[in-house]
Design a protein around this motif. Structure first.
Motif, PDB file in Angstrom:
ATOM      1  N   LEU A 342       0.652  -1.103  -0.001  1.00 21.51           N
ATOM      2  CA  LEU A 342       0.007  -0.023  -0.200  1.00 21.51           C
ATOM      3  C   LEU A 342       0.770   1.329   0.011  1.00 21.51           C
ATOM      4  N   ALA A 343       1.843   1.237   0.788  1.00 21.73           N
ATOM      5  CA  ALA A 343       2.772   2.304   0.782  1.00 21.73           C
ATOM      6  C   ALA A 343       3.218   2.897  -0.703  1.00 21.73           C
ATOM      7  N   LYS A 344       3.738   1.702  -1.364  1.00 21.40           N
ATOM      8  CA  LYS A 344       4.416   1.745  -2.582  1.00 21.40           C
ATOM      9  C   LYS A 344       3.351   2.161  -3.911  1.00 21.40           C
ATOM     10  N   TRP A 345       1.932   1.759  -3.499  1.00 22.95           N
ATOM     11  CA  TRP A 345       0.799   2.024  -4.393  1.00 22.95           C
ATOM     12  C   TRP A 345       0.674   3.606  -4.243  1.00 22.95           C
ATOM     13  N   TRP A 346       0.660   3.991  -2.946  1.00 20.10           N
ATOM     14  CA  TRP A 346       0.381   5.465  -2.681  1.00 20.10           C
ATOM     15  C   TRP A 346       1.379   6.249  -3.208  1.00 20.10           C
ATOM     16  N   ALA A 347       2.714   5.969  -3.140  1.00 23.92           N
ATOM     17  CA  ALA A 347       3.735   6.714  -3.573  1.00 23.92           C
ATOM     18  C   ALA A 347       3.518   6.783  -5.132  1.00 23.92           C
ATOM     19  N   ASP A 348       3.027   5.552  -5.926  1.00 20.61           N
ATOM     20  CA  ASP A 348       3.103   5.897  -7.394  1.00 20.61           C
ATOM     21  C   ASP A 348       1.989   6.718  -7.615  1.00 20.61           C
ATOM     22  N   VAL A 349       0.709   6.940  -6.736  1.00 23.74           N
ATOM     23  CA  VAL A 349      -0.372   7.910  -6.853  1.00 23.74           C
ATOM     24  C   VAL A 349       0.102   9.336  -6.959  1.00 23.74           C
ATOM     25  N   LYS A 387      10.579  -1.389  10.373  1.00 25.51           N
ATOM     26  CA  LYS A 387      10.417  -1.677   8.999  1.00 25.51           C
ATOM     27  C   LYS A 387       9.535  -0.627   8.288  1.00 25.51           C
ATOM     28  N   GLN A 388       8.381  -0.173   9.004  1.00 23.49           N
ATOM     29  CA  GLN A 388       7.733   0.871   8.470  1.00 23.49           C
ATOM     30  C   GLN A 388       8.314   2.065   8.236  1.00 23.49           C
ATOM     31  N   LEU A 389       9.134   2.663   9.317  1.00 28.09           N
ATOM     32  CA  LEU A 389       9.574   3.857   9.315  1.00 28.09           C
ATOM     33  C   LEU A 389      10.836   3.767   8.126  1.00 28.09           C
ATOM     34  N   ASP A 390      11.451   2.759   7.936  1.00 29.37           N
ATOM     35  CA  ASP A 390      12.483   2.496   7.007  1.00 29.37           C
ATOM     36  C   ASP A 390      12.117   2.807   5.658  1.00 29.37           C
ATOM     37  N   LEU A 391      11.034   1.958   5.409  1.00 31.35           N
ATOM     38  CA  LEU A 391      10.186   2.149   4.019  1.00 31.35           C
ATOM     39  C   LEU A 391       9.882   3.277   3.768  1.00 31.35           C
ATOM     40  N   ASN A 392       9.199   4.088   4.639  1.00 30.62           N
ATOM     41  CA  ASN A 392       8.535   5.698   4.267  1.00 30.62           C
ATOM     42  C   ASN A 392      10.004   6.517   4.065  1.00 30.62           C
ATOM     43  N   GLU A 393      10.876   6.285   4.678  1.00 29.04           N
ATOM     44  CA  GLU A 393      12.284   7.096   4.481  1.00 29.04           C
ATOM     45  C   GLU A 393      12.999   6.936   3.257  1.00 29.04           C
ATOM     46  N   SER A 394      12.792   5.533   2.656  1.00 33.54           N
ATOM     47  CA  SER A 394      13.268   5.160   1.439  1.00 33.54           C
ATOM     48  C   SER A 394      12.585   5.547   0.255  1.00 33.54           C
ATOM     49  N   LEU A 395      11.293   5.921   0.363  1.00 35.42           N
ATOM     50  CA  LEU A 395      10.559   6.228  -0.807  1.00 35.42           C
ATOM     51  C   LEU A 395      10.583   7.867  -0.818  1.00 35.42           C
ATOM     52  N   PRO A 396      10.967   8.343  -1.824  1.00 34.39           N
ATOM     53  CA  PRO A 396      11.178   9.753  -1.753  1.00 34.39           C
ATOM     54  C   PRO A 396       9.617  10.664  -1.960  1.00 34.39           C
ATOM     55  N   GLN A 397       8.657   9.807  -2.258  1.00 31.41           N
ATOM     56  CA  GLN A 397       7.309  10.504  -2.231  1.00 31.41           C
ATOM     57  C   GLN A 397       6.650  10.777  -0.785  1.00 31.41           C
ATOM     58  N   ILE A 398       7.141   9.665  -0.008  1.00 35.34           N
ATOM     59  CA  ILE A 398       6.453   9.816   1.448  1.00 35.34           C
ATOM     60  C   ILE A 398       7.468  10.813   2.136  1.00 35.34           C
ATOM     61  N   LYS A 399       6.327  11.963   2.511  1.00 33.43           N
ATOM     62  CA  LYS A 399       7.186  12.978   3.217  1.00 33.43           C
ATOM     63  C   LYS A 399       6.759  13.054   4.771  1.00 33.43           C
ATOM     64  N   GLY A 400       6.291  11.879   5.274  1.00 33.89           N
ATOM     65  CA  GLY A 400       6.171  11.931   6.767  1.00 33.89           C
ATOM     66  C   GLY A 400       5.263  10.743   7.121  1.00 33.89           C
ATOM     67  N   THR A 401       5.084  10.630   8.263  1.00 36.25           N
ATOM     68  CA  THR A 401       4.571   9.582   9.383  1.00 36.25           C
ATOM     69  C   THR A 401       3.653  10.164  10.247  1.00 36.25           C
ATOM     70  N   ILE A 402       2.449   9.563  10.377  1.00 36.17           N
ATOM     71  CA  ILE A 402       1.459  10.214  11.596  1.00 36.17           C
ATOM     72  C   ILE A 402       1.063   9.223  12.411  1.00 36.17           C
ATOM     73  N   LEU A 403       1.307   9.179  13.829  1.00 34.05           N
ATOM     74  CA  LEU A 403       0.918   8.192  14.702  1.00 34.05           C
ATOM     75  C   LEU A 403      -0.633   8.243  15.393  1.00 34.05           C
ATOM     76  N   PHE A 404      -1.147   7.005  15.216  1.00 33.89           N
ATOM     77  CA  PHE A 404      -2.626   7.038  15.639  1.00 33.89           C
ATOM     78  C   PHE A 404      -2.617   6.249  16.963  1.00 33.89           C
ATOM     79  N   ARG A 405      -2.681   6.762  18.059  1.00 33.17           N
ATOM     80  CA  ARG A 405      -3.008   8.215  18.370  1.00 33.17           C
ATOM     81  C   ARG A 405      -2.192   8.321  19.860  1.00 33.17           C
ATOM     82  N   GLU A 406      -2.275   9.767  20.231  1.00 31.90           N
ATOM     83  CA  GLU A 406      -1.357  10.051  21.081  1.00 31.90           C
ATOM     84  C   GLU A 406      -1.450   9.389  22.566  1.00 31.90           C
TER      85      GLU A 406
END
Length: 427
Positions: A342-349, A387-406
């Motif tokens: 899903l992360a890669k699919w959204w990066a492509d979008v 693993k999830q944060l590493d993937l986010n940082e490896s894809l240039p289209q992903i500009k950040g991460t939000i945690l659910f919830r505080e």
């Protein structure tokens, strides 16, 4: 609030724009209509701070019979303590729920004060929670996005809730429940507004415009609650469809058109009032499954397009959003909706557009036993989180991460993961 009335009226007039209903189930790829590109933004490290049912804030104990002065002091200290903790973790953006239902956590001329603060709808809490949040977060160098639930009026339909909403008739402003009873429906065992009524969409847009006009917010966010039904509690909008649905191939197409209209109206209104205020949506993580649409993801999950009637991919393609933050609440090993797929699919979008992509992560699952997702329990959930944060940082289209919830940052089961986040993000 002086100038807001004229501004809002002008914004609404300019922002109402009609668009044709979709012609087929497979969404065509229009030419990107890009949003404004970000200027050297640091990656978003965000958290959702929920006020509905006082899940994250304010403390339940602060509302139980204390004097107003004690209650205010408890609520404000709880919030500044949270912000200090978030700052130490390296969180730079708070998505603060200012409209949990049909009430407000800011000084509104349209909605009554939220009962989350005092226990009573319409009672002034003694301070302005949104202004307090903005002052304290900005003082700490953190951004604040005002998070709105557009259509929810209440979290249940109990007789006590009905009585409480009816009692607001003497207030100024009263609840939409009594002012516009013809807009109210039941869905998912809640009172909601009917998204198919044009005046409802105008009303929601005016609420967003009020906040954008009067507060120094950094952004506006809608979550995934557009059409929210449950199997035993569907939204009865057959009369609305009869009145407004002419020319649409199906009720589903008409519903998607209604959601699209809201997003378009709000987007244009924000940009007319304050172009630098960002507008984003945090939808369900699956747009469509490939088995239904060749453009969809290789998943088998509940799809926003088919279940919430939200064509989230189209909003990105049309440049209506500054950012999209899909809720990817599954681990790498969850075959029906793999995190990486899903992360890669959204990066492509987002790739051919200027819409930024932030990913919503399931902090609430960390350390909780689940038969289908055992990885959240392995070593306190740290390997999966890494693993999830590493993937986010490896894809240039992903500009950040939000945690659910505080509040999950404060739970015993997440503490290994929180220590890891502090070591990775903290100063």
């Amino acid at each position: 609030m002086k100038k807001s009335g004229a501004l809002i009226a002008a914004a609404l007039l300019l922002a109402s724009c009609a668009s044709k209903p979709p012609s087929s189930l497979v969404t065509p790829l229009p030419k990107p209509h890009p949003a404004k590109p970000a200027q050297n933004q640091e990656p978003v490290r965000g958290v959702w701070l929920t006020t509905v049912s006082r899940l994250d804030w304010p403390p339940v104990t602060s509302v139980n019979g204390s004097s107003p002065a004690i209650r205010i002091s408890q609520q404000q200290k709880a919030l500044t303590d949270k912000l200090d903790n978030l700052k130490s973790l390296g969180i730079n953006t708070v998505f603060f729920q200012v409209k949990p239902d049909g009430t407000a956590l800011w000084s509104s001329r349209i909605l009554p004060w939220s009962d989350m603060m005092t226990g009573n709808i319409g009672e002034y809490p003694g301070y302005d929670p949104l202004q307090f949040m903005l002052d304290e977060a900005h003082k700490r160098g953190m951004k604040v996005h005002a998070w709105f639930n557009p259509y929810r009026v209440s979290v249940n339909t109990k007789p006590g809730t009905v009585a409480e909403l009816n009692r607001t008739l003497s207030l100024d402003p009263a609840s939409v429940f009594v002012l516009h009873r013809d807009w109210i429906r039941t869905a998912g065992d809640r009172f909601v507004l009917d998204p198919g009524i044009p005046e409802v969409r105008d009303w929601i847009t005016s609420i967003v415009a009020e906040v954008v006009s009067n507060y120094a917010i950094d952004g506006v966010q809608f979550d995934d609650y557009f059409y929210t039904e449950s199997p035993g509690s569907a939204l009865n909008d057959s009369q609305t469809y009869k009145k407004y649905g002419q020319g649409f191939a199906s009720k589903a197409d008409w519903r998607r058109h209604n959601t699209q209209q809201l997003i378009s109206q709000v987007s244009h209104t924000i940009k007319q009032l304050k172009p630098d205020v960002e507008f984003g949506v945090s939808p369900a993580g699956v747009w469509r499954n490939r088995s239904f649409d060749a453009a969809g993801s290789d998943t088998r999950g509940a799809a926003a397009y088919d279940e919430s009637f939200a064509d989230t991919r189209q909003w990105v393609q049309q440049g209506l959003l500054d950012y999209i933050a899909p809720q990817l609440y599954w681990p790498f090993a969850r075959d029906a909706a793999r995190y990486d797929v899903l992360a890669k699919w959204w990066a492509d979008v987002v790739k051919p557009t200027n819409t930024r992509l932030y990913i919503g992560l399931a902090l609430y699952k960390v350390g909780v036993p689940a038969k289908n997702e055992p990885d959240w329990m392995v070593k306190g959930g740290v390997p999966e989180l890494k693993k999830q944060l590493d993937l986010n940082e490896s894809l240039p289209q992903i500009k950040g991460t939000i945690l659910f919830r505080e509040d999950y940052l404060n739970q015993p089961q997440t503490q290994e993961a929180v220590s890891y986040l502090r070591s990775r993000w903290g100063s």
